[in-house]
Design a protein around this motif. Structure first.
Motif, PDB file in Angstrom:
ATOM      1  N   VAL A 187       1.475   1.181 -18.211  1.00 43.83           N
ATOM      2  CA  VAL A 187       1.050   1.395 -16.824  1.00 43.83           C
ATOM      3  C   VAL A 187       2.016   0.699 -15.874  1.00 43.83           C
ATOM      4  O   VAL A 187       2.449  -0.435 -16.137  1.00 43.83           O
ATOM      5  CB  VAL A 187      -0.375   0.811 -16.598  1.00 43.83           C
ATOM      6  CG1 VAL A 187      -0.850   1.075 -15.185  1.00 43.83           C
ATOM      7  CG2 VAL A 187      -1.354   1.393 -17.615  1.00 43.83           C
ATOM      8  N   LEU A 229       3.140   0.356 -11.355  1.00 43.33           N
ATOM      9  CA  LEU A 229       2.635   0.505  -9.983  1.00 43.33           C
ATOM     10  C   LEU A 229       3.798   0.673  -9.019  1.00 43.33           C
ATOM     11  O   LEU A 229       4.772  -0.079  -9.070  1.00 43.33           O
ATOM     12  CB  LEU A 229       1.822  -0.739  -9.584  1.00 43.33           C
ATOM     13  CG  LEU A 229       1.467  -0.898  -8.102  1.00 43.33           C
ATOM     14  CD1 LEU A 229       0.472   0.169  -7.654  1.00 43.33           C
ATOM     15  CD2 LEU A 229       0.892  -2.287  -7.822  1.00 43.33           C
ATOM     16  N   THR A 258       4.206   0.922  -4.923  1.00 36.85           N
ATOM     17  CA  THR A 258       3.530   0.882  -3.622  1.00 36.85           C
ATOM     18  C   THR A 258       4.334   1.578  -2.531  1.00 36.85           C
ATOM     19  O   THR A 258       3.812   1.850  -1.465  1.00 36.85           O
ATOM     20  CB  THR A 258       3.272  -0.577  -3.200  1.00 36.85           C
ATOM     21  OG1 THR A 258       4.482  -1.325  -3.370  1.00 36.85           O
ATOM     22  CG2 THR A 258       2.174  -1.212  -4.059  1.00 36.85           C
ATOM     23  N   LEU A 315       0.413   4.165 -11.184  1.00 41.86           N
ATOM     24  CA  LEU A 315      -0.453   4.000 -10.019  1.00 41.86           C
ATOM     25  C   LEU A 315       0.472   4.008  -8.802  1.00 41.86           C
ATOM     26  O   LEU A 315       1.487   3.314  -8.793  1.00 41.86           O
ATOM     27  CB  LEU A 315      -1.209   2.667 -10.088  1.00 41.86           C
ATOM     28  CG  LEU A 315      -2.053   2.410 -11.345  1.00 41.86           C
ATOM     29  CD1 LEU A 315      -2.684   1.011 -11.281  1.00 41.86           C
ATOM     30  CD2 LEU A 315      -3.128   3.468 -11.503  1.00 41.86           C
ATOM     31  N   ARG A 343      -1.843   8.325 -10.503  1.00 44.97           N
ATOM     32  CA  ARG A 343      -3.094   8.115  -9.771  1.00 44.97           C
ATOM     33  C   ARG A 343      -2.809   7.391  -8.449  1.00 44.97           C
ATOM     34  O   ARG A 343      -2.180   6.326  -8.446  1.00 44.97           O
ATOM     35  CB  ARG A 343      -4.055   7.292 -10.622  1.00 44.97           C
ATOM     36  CG  ARG A 343      -5.397   7.025  -9.945  1.00 44.97           C
ATOM     37  CD  ARG A 343      -6.298   6.148 -10.784  1.00 44.97           C
ATOM     38  NE  ARG A 343      -6.818   6.840 -11.960  1.00 44.97           N
ATOM     39  CZ  ARG A 343      -7.922   6.453 -12.599  1.00 44.97           C
ATOM     40  NH1 ARG A 343      -8.597   5.395 -12.198  1.00 44.97           N
ATOM     41  NH2 ARG A 343      -8.341   7.123 -13.661  1.00 44.97           N
ATOM     42  N   VAL A 377      -3.747   5.045  -5.565  1.00 40.84           N
ATOM     43  CA  VAL A 377      -4.708   3.962  -5.320  1.00 40.84           C
ATOM     44  C   VAL A 377      -4.462   3.384  -3.935  1.00 40.84           C
ATOM     45  O   VAL A 377      -3.336   3.099  -3.560  1.00 40.84           O
ATOM     46  CB  VAL A 377      -4.608   2.849  -6.393  1.00 40.84           C
ATOM     47  CG1 VAL A 377      -5.196   3.318  -7.710  1.00 40.84           C
ATOM     48  CG2 VAL A 377      -3.183   2.388  -6.608  1.00 40.84           C
ATOM     49  N   SER A 437     -10.250   2.949   0.084  1.00 39.52           N
ATOM     50  CA  SER A 437     -11.129   3.244  -1.044  1.00 39.52           C
ATOM     51  C   SER A 437     -12.536   2.749  -0.771  1.00 39.52           C
ATOM     52  O   SER A 437     -12.747   1.779  -0.050  1.00 39.52           O
ATOM     53  CB  SER A 437     -10.590   2.598  -2.319  1.00 39.52           C
ATOM     54  OG  SER A 437     -10.650   1.196  -2.194  1.00 39.52           O
ATOM     55  N   THR A 478      -4.220  -3.856  -5.269  1.00 35.15           N
ATOM     56  CA  THR A 478      -3.749  -2.556  -5.756  1.00 35.15           C
ATOM     57  C   THR A 478      -3.378  -2.650  -7.234  1.00 35.15           C
ATOM     58  O   THR A 478      -3.725  -1.779  -8.028  1.00 35.15           O
ATOM     59  CB  THR A 478      -2.536  -2.080  -4.934  1.00 35.15           C
ATOM     60  OG1 THR A 478      -2.824  -2.224  -3.540  1.00 35.15           O
ATOM     61  CG2 THR A 478      -2.218  -0.627  -5.203  1.00 35.15           C
ATOM     62  N   LYS A 479      -2.684  -3.729  -7.598  1.00 40.77           N
ATOM     63  CA  LYS A 479      -2.257  -3.908  -8.991  1.00 40.77           C
ATOM     64  C   LYS A 479      -3.464  -4.075  -9.915  1.00 40.77           C
ATOM     65  O   LYS A 479      -3.465  -3.584 -11.045  1.00 40.77           O
ATOM     66  CB  LYS A 479      -1.328  -5.120  -9.102  1.00 40.77           C
ATOM     67  CG  LYS A 479      -0.642  -5.267 -10.460  1.00 40.77           C
ATOM     68  CD  LYS A 479       0.465  -6.315 -10.375  1.00 40.77           C
ATOM     69  CE  LYS A 479       1.233  -6.466 -11.661  1.00 40.77           C
ATOM     70  NZ  LYS A 479       2.370  -7.403 -11.533  1.00 40.77           N
ATOM     71  N   HIS A 508      -6.127  -2.624  -9.903  1.00 42.27           N
ATOM     72  CA  HIS A 508      -6.725  -1.327 -10.228  1.00 42.27           C
ATOM     73  C   HIS A 508      -6.429  -0.906 -11.669  1.00 42.27           C
ATOM     74  O   HIS A 508      -7.116  -0.043 -12.211  1.00 42.27           O
ATOM     75  CB  HIS A 508      -6.213  -0.232  -9.281  1.00 42.27           C
ATOM     76  CG  HIS A 508      -7.072  -0.020  -8.083  1.00 42.27           C
ATOM     77  ND1 HIS A 508      -6.907  -0.734  -6.922  1.00 42.27           N
ATOM     78  CD2 HIS A 508      -8.131   0.813  -7.869  1.00 42.27           C
ATOM     79  CE1 HIS A 508      -7.815  -0.332  -6.028  1.00 42.27           C
ATOM     80  NE2 HIS A 508      -8.565   0.599  -6.590  1.00 42.27           N
ATOM     81  N   CYS A 509      -5.386  -1.491 -12.265  1.00 39.97           N
ATOM     82  CA  CYS A 509      -5.054  -1.089 -13.634  1.00 39.97           C
ATOM     83  C   CYS A 509      -6.220  -1.365 -14.587  1.00 39.97           C
ATOM     84  O   CYS A 509      -6.370  -0.679 -15.601  1.00 39.97           O
ATOM     85  CB  CYS A 509      -3.759  -1.740 -14.118  1.00 39.97           C
ATOM     86  SG  CYS A 509      -3.826  -3.517 -14.329  1.00 39.97           S
ATOM     87  N   LEU A 556      -8.673   1.632 -15.496  1.00 37.06           N
ATOM     88  CA  LEU A 556      -8.243   2.762 -16.334  1.00 37.06           C
ATOM     89  C   LEU A 556      -9.017   2.749 -17.664  1.00 37.06           C
ATOM     90  O   LEU A 556      -8.437   2.659 -18.749  1.00 37.06           O
ATOM     91  CB  LEU A 556      -6.734   2.689 -16.584  1.00 37.06           C
ATOM     92  CG  LEU A 556      -5.838   2.777 -15.339  1.00 37.06           C
ATOM     93  CD1 LEU A 556      -4.398   2.386 -15.670  1.00 37.06           C
ATOM     94  CD2 LEU A 556      -5.871   4.181 -14.740  1.00 37.06           C
TER      95      LEU A 556
END
Length: 323
Positions: free
Chosen positions: A7, A9, A11, A38, A59, A61, A66, A85-86, A88-89, A92
């Motif tokens: 995974v 990310l 931004t 993400l 995905r 995010v 949200s 934000t990170k 959010h992993c 999953l």
């Protein structure tokens, strides 16, 4: 194992390109795991389209818009936006185990064996080895862990202002509890650490599996001449070993830029690839620095490795001193 994944990310647009190179490097080294990106809402459609060509799942995010618990946590701690934000992993949950990798990392060989490790496995941070570096870590997605992490964020914040401070204070037994959760440094070789212990890099650097371009200056901050295979940029800002930088740019220019060109079509975009427009990296040496200025640069992880601080020069100095 279809329920295991790598995974990352992105931004913004720059980190999206880093993610593309990371994804390609994982594919090139024949990973059997799923790839997940993400992305923040500011990543453009063309970039998202390219990511979808490389990753199994992309995905979007956005903690600001949200309706989930991160939004509520954000109200109390807006300073930790990117961190939320990170985190959010951990949502999953259709995967049993994952490896998170920052978008400024590059895979140099197959690393699927990392998925045999348990949460939270990570490599020591070169700046403070009793902390782990959060650029590469093994984790198990869980809504319960996610909720606890957000609560921890709002109550304690982050001692370094980012996700590494949060994760180290949450997984606070990493340094002492279980050595099997200490990943070897070769899984997260910090590019700025190379010059702080040159003999070790010379001894073990060839075994590196992941290089992490830490520091303010990222690979995409430079420009590259694909024909001459030369990188241009401010050497005094450089924090990466030239070989690894060249690896990154070679992969980006050959495998990612064509996909971007396809998506952007007639729309102009800056790929960072230029032919014969700027001086070669090796010649981009600025004015000579004083000993004190050089010392400061070293302490900031900004060694002038193409010039005064090159390995050959250092070795020569050491040989003279030892004789």
């Amino acid at each position: 194992m279809a329920d295991q994944a790598f995974v990352t990310l992105a931004t913004n647009e720059s980190y999206a390109r880093g993610a593309m190179v990371l994804g390609k490097s994982l594919r090139n080294h024949n990973t059997t795991k799923k790839l997940v990106a993400l992305v923040g809402p500011h990543v453009s459609e063309p970039c998202q389209s390219v990511l979808k060509r490389i990753f199994d799942e992309v995905r979007v995010v956005d903690v600001l818009d949200s309706g989930d618990t991160a939004h509520l946590a954000m109200m109390k701690r807006p300073d930790l936006g990117v961190t939320f934000t990170k985190l959010h992993c951990w949502t999953l949950t259709h995967y049993s185990k994952c490896v998170f990798m920052d978008a400024d990392t590059l895979v140099l060989s197959n690393i699927d064996e990392l998925l045999e490790r348990e949460e939270l496995s990570a490599a020591p941070d070169p700046g403070w080895p009793d902390c782990f570096n959060s650029g590469v870590f093994v984790f198990s997605p869980s809504n319960e862990t996610y909720a606890k992490l957000l609560q921890h964020c709002t109550e304690h914040g982050s001692f370094d202002g980012g996700d590494q401070g949060v994760l180290n204070s949450f997984f606070n037994t990493w340094a002492t509890a279980d050595i099997s959760k200490h990943l070897p440094f070769i899984y997260n070789l910090s590019s700025i650490a190379i010059y702080t212990y040159l003999p070790a890099f010379k001894q073990y650097g060839g075994n590196a599996k992941v290089v992490h371009f830490l520091g303010k200056t990222k690979p995409w901050s430079y420009t590259f001449d694909p024909k001459a295979k030369q990188i241009s940029g401010s050497v005094h800002e450089a924090t990466a070993h030239p070989t690894f930088l060249l690896d990154w740019w070679t992969l980006y220019s050959s495998a990612v830029v064509p996909l971007l060109q396809e998506q952007y079509g007639d729309q102009p975009f800056h790929s960072g690839c230029v032919e014969g427009e700027s001086s070669p990296f090796a010649e981009a040496l600025g004015p000579q620095l004083s000993s004190e200025e050089r010392k400061q640069k070293w302490e900031q992880g900004q060694a002038d490795y193409m010039g005064m601080d090159s390995f050959d020069n250092i070795k020569r100095k050491l040989d003279t001193f030892l004789k």
